[in-house]
Scaffold this active site. Structure first.
Site, mmCIF file in Angstrom:
data_model
loop_
_atom_site.group_PDB
_atom_site.id
_atom_site.type_symbol
_atom_site.label_atom_id
_atom_site.label_comp_id
_atom_site.label_asym_id
_atom_site.label_seq_id
_atom_site.Cartn_x
_atom_site.Cartn_y
_atom_site.Cartn_z
ATOM 1 N N ALA A 94 13.847 -15.317 -11.863
ATOM 2 C CA ALA A 94 13.854 -16.693 -11.360
ATOM 3 C C ALA A 94 12.398 -17.169 -11.307
ATOM 4 O O ALA A 94 11.881 -17.596 -10.270
ATOM 5 C CB ALA A 94 14.534 -16.792 -9.990
ATOM 6 N N HIS A 148 8.670 -18.740 -11.683
ATOM 7 C CA HIS A 148 8.095 -20.047 -11.365
ATOM 8 C C HIS A 148 6.571 -19.952 -11.474
ATOM 9 O O HIS A 148 6.036 -18.900 -11.842
ATOM 10 C CB HIS A 148 8.531 -20.490 -9.963
ATOM 11 C CG HIS A 148 8.301 -19.451 -8.893
ATOM 12 N ND1 HIS A 148 7.050 -19.082 -8.459
ATOM 13 C CD2 HIS A 148 9.165 -18.667 -8.196
ATOM 14 C CE1 HIS A 148 7.140 -18.158 -7.531
ATOM 15 N NE2 HIS A 148 8.420 -17.862 -7.361
ATOM 16 N N GLY A 176 4.303 -19.619 -9.344
ATOM 17 C CA GLY A 176 3.678 -18.572 -8.525
ATOM 18 C C GLY A 176 3.532 -17.293 -9.333
ATOM 19 O O GLY A 176 2.508 -16.611 -9.266
ATOM 20 N N HIS A 177 4.560 -16.978 -10.127
ATOM 21 C CA HIS A 177 4.482 -15.784 -10.975
ATOM 22 C C HIS A 177 3.396 -15.970 -12.047
ATOM 23 O O HIS A 177 2.667 -15.035 -12.367
ATOM 24 C CB HIS A 177 5.836 -15.514 -11.646
ATOM 25 C CG HIS A 177 6.935 -15.176 -10.676
ATOM 26 N ND1 HIS A 177 7.992 -16.033 -10.419
ATOM 27 C CD2 HIS A 177 7.136 -14.091 -9.887
ATOM 28 C CE1 HIS A 177 8.800 -15.475 -9.523
ATOM 29 N NE2 HIS A 177 8.309 -14.304 -9.182
ATOM 30 N N GLN A 205 16.136 -2.755 -2.306
ATOM 31 C CA GLN A 205 15.258 -3.398 -1.328
ATOM 32 C C GLN A 205 15.955 -4.511 -0.550
ATOM 33 O O GLN A 205 15.358 -5.128 0.329
ATOM 34 C CB GLN A 205 13.977 -3.912 -1.980
ATOM 35 C CG GLN A 205 14.146 -5.143 -2.857
ATOM 36 C CD GLN A 205 12.852 -5.443 -3.583
ATOM 37 O OE1 GLN A 205 12.402 -4.680 -4.435
ATOM 38 N NE2 GLN A 205 12.229 -6.567 -3.240
ATOM 39 N N ASP A 210 3.664 -12.200 -0.297
ATOM 40 C CA ASP A 210 4.286 -11.038 0.347
ATOM 41 C C ASP A 210 3.143 -10.112 0.774
ATOM 42 O O ASP A 210 2.926 -9.056 0.190
ATOM 43 C CB ASP A 210 5.234 -10.357 -0.639
ATOM 44 C CG ASP A 210 6.278 -11.339 -1.146
ATOM 45 O OD1 ASP A 210 7.184 -11.668 -0.381
ATOM 46 O OD2 ASP A 210 6.165 -11.823 -2.295
ATOM 47 N N GLN A 246 3.864 -6.541 1.704
ATOM 48 C CA GLN A 246 4.218 -5.762 0.502
ATOM 49 C C GLN A 246 2.956 -5.358 -0.259
ATOM 50 O O GLN A 246 2.818 -4.206 -0.696
ATOM 51 C CB GLN A 246 5.132 -6.617 -0.390
ATOM 52 C CG GLN A 246 5.339 -6.061 -1.782
ATOM 53 C CD GLN A 246 6.357 -6.872 -2.548
ATOM 54 O OE1 GLN A 246 7.537 -6.728 -2.351
ATOM 55 N NE2 GLN A 246 5.898 -7.767 -3.428
ATOM 56 N N ARG A 251 13.657 -18.394 -3.966
ATOM 57 C CA ARG A 251 14.677 -18.805 -2.991
ATOM 58 C C ARG A 251 14.672 -20.317 -2.747
ATOM 59 O O ARG A 251 15.674 -20.856 -2.272
ATOM 60 C CB ARG A 251 14.453 -18.087 -1.662
ATOM 61 C CG ARG A 251 14.767 -16.606 -1.737
ATOM 62 C CD ARG A 251 14.844 -16.009 -0.334
ATOM 63 N NE ARG A 251 15.392 -14.673 -0.375
ATOM 64 C CZ ARG A 251 14.683 -13.553 -0.433
ATOM 65 N NH1 ARG A 251 13.374 -13.620 -0.459
ATOM 66 N NH2 ARG A 251 15.263 -12.385 -0.465
HETATM 67 P P1 AMP Z 1 9.404 -11.816 -6.649
HETATM 68 O O1 AMP Z 1 9.907 -12.117 -8.020
HETATM 69 O O2 AMP Z 1 9.732 -12.857 -5.637
HETATM 70 O O3 AMP Z 1 9.727 -10.416 -6.195
HETATM 71 O O4 AMP Z 1 7.829 -11.862 -6.745
HETATM 72 C C1 AMP Z 1 7.138 -11.124 -7.720
HETATM 73 C C2 AMP Z 1 5.678 -11.190 -7.423
HETATM 74 O O5 AMP Z 1 5.248 -12.543 -7.452
HETATM 75 C C3 AMP Z 1 5.313 -10.637 -6.032
HETATM 76 O O6 AMP Z 1 4.093 -9.928 -6.134
HETATM 77 C C4 AMP Z 1 5.161 -11.892 -5.229
HETATM 78 O O7 AMP Z 1 4.315 -11.736 -4.104
HETATM 79 C C5 AMP Z 1 4.560 -12.832 -6.254
HETATM 80 N N1 AMP Z 1 4.784 -14.221 -5.879
HETATM 81 C C6 AMP Z 1 5.975 -14.807 -5.594
HETATM 82 N N2 AMP Z 1 5.805 -16.081 -5.233
HETATM 83 C C7 AMP Z 1 4.466 -16.299 -5.278
HETATM 84 C C8 AMP Z 1 3.646 -17.451 -4.987
HETATM 85 N N3 AMP Z 1 4.168 -18.604 -4.580
HETATM 86 N N4 AMP Z 1 2.314 -17.325 -5.144
HETATM 87 C C9 AMP Z 1 1.762 -16.131 -5.548
HETATM 88 N N5 AMP Z 1 2.483 -15.034 -5.832
HETATM 89 C C10 AMP Z 1 3.815 -15.118 -5.693
#
Ligand code: AMP
Length: 282
Positions: free
Chosen positions: A32, A34, A36-37, A61, A152, A155, A189
């Protein structure tokens, strides 16, 4: 971009790249995808010859079956997104059996107490699941550098501890939080929020910024009281916790010392969507 759909194709790819002396930057995700990734990939691009990502919704998890079931999944959309971004060289999209060849269960870790705080207390077993999947991914992908979001933050601290205690030959990098225009931390989310809920959720970052303004001006208990008052006036936004903790130990504190760094951590539930955010206090 190479699409590696099982452990064998990943390992062949990694071996070829290592033979050519390429340095691999790795950012694991649950899909999913975005912007941020993308900020993780952008950081990885600067410091490596190749950027590899993974997409895997890790069942071990999740402590809430409904959250796992509702987690947004759209692999084709993610592949298109990655291909259009042009940031990465390969994406690993394993099946459960590639990462859990025997049973789909977590190992048990100790992360120097970090696992007991905040998200660890709210979601028992969560960090064992994260540790298990990240250790397995590190052993398969063999990255030189790995990138995790400060979104996170706990994490990230736990992964640093994991890499150190297992002496894994990977350097862990934290990447700042990428936010939507209204300040809401970008998250997979957020897709589950209605437009009105999404707009209202700007309150989370606004409140973190207010807390930063109050920090070292009023007491921490007073900051907490003000934060809970703000959320009590917004019935759609249920404050699960707001804490101020030492950035290194992640232990919550009611007092601050001059030479330590602190961070505010918040979780808010909006119509069953659990939103998490944090901010360094200065
Ligand atoms: P997730 O797919 O939500 O498990 O996130 C994968 C990675 O992307 C994790 O290291 C998250 O902390 C990071 N991540 C998710 N959202 C953001 C964001 N808005 N800004 C920076 N890193 C992010």
């Amino acid at each position: 971009m190479e699409i590696l759909k099982n452990k064998k194709s990943l390992e062949d790819y990694v071996e070829r790249q290592k033979e050519m002396g390429k340095r691999i930057g790795f950012a694991p995700t649950m899909g999913a995808l975005h912007k941020g990734h993308l900020s993780l990939y952008e950081a990885a691009r600067k410091e490596n010859d190749l950027v590899v990502s993974s997409i895997f919704v890790n069942p071990t998890q999740f402590t809430n079956a409904l959250d796992l079931e509702k987690y947004p999944r759209n692999i084709q959309k993610d592949i298109d997104f990655l291909q259009n971004s042009g940031w990465i060289d390969a994406v690993y999209i394993p099946e459960v059996a590639d990462l859990y060849p025997e049973k789909t269960a977590s190992k048990s870790y100790q992360f120097n107490g970090l696992e007991k705080e905040m998200e660890g207390a709210a979601r028992p077993g969560h960090f064992d699941g994260v540790g298990t999947v990240v250790e397995t991914l590190f052993r398969q992908v063999k990255p030189d550098n790995a990138y995790f979001g400060e979104k996170d933050f706990q994490q990230l601290a736990i992964i640093r501890n994991l890499a150190a205690q297992l002496k894994l030959p990977v350097k862990i990098h934290g990447v700042g939080i990428y936010r939507e225009e209204n300040g809401l931390a970008m998250s997979s989310r957020n897709e589950r929020l209605s437009p009105a809920e999404r707009a209202a959720s700007k309150l989370i970052y606004e409140t973190l910024q207010k807390a930063n303004g109050w920090f070292r001006v009023v007491s921490i208990p007073e900051i907490k009281k003000r934060v809970s008052e703000i959320f009590s006036e917004e019935p759609v936004m249920i404050l699960e916790y707001f804490k101020i903790a030492d950035e290194e130990t992640l232990k919550e504190t009611d007092f601050f010392y001059k030479d330590r760094n602190y961070r505010a951590f918040i979780v808010v539930n909006v119509n069953d969507v659990r939103l998490i955010d944090n901010l360094h206090l200065d």
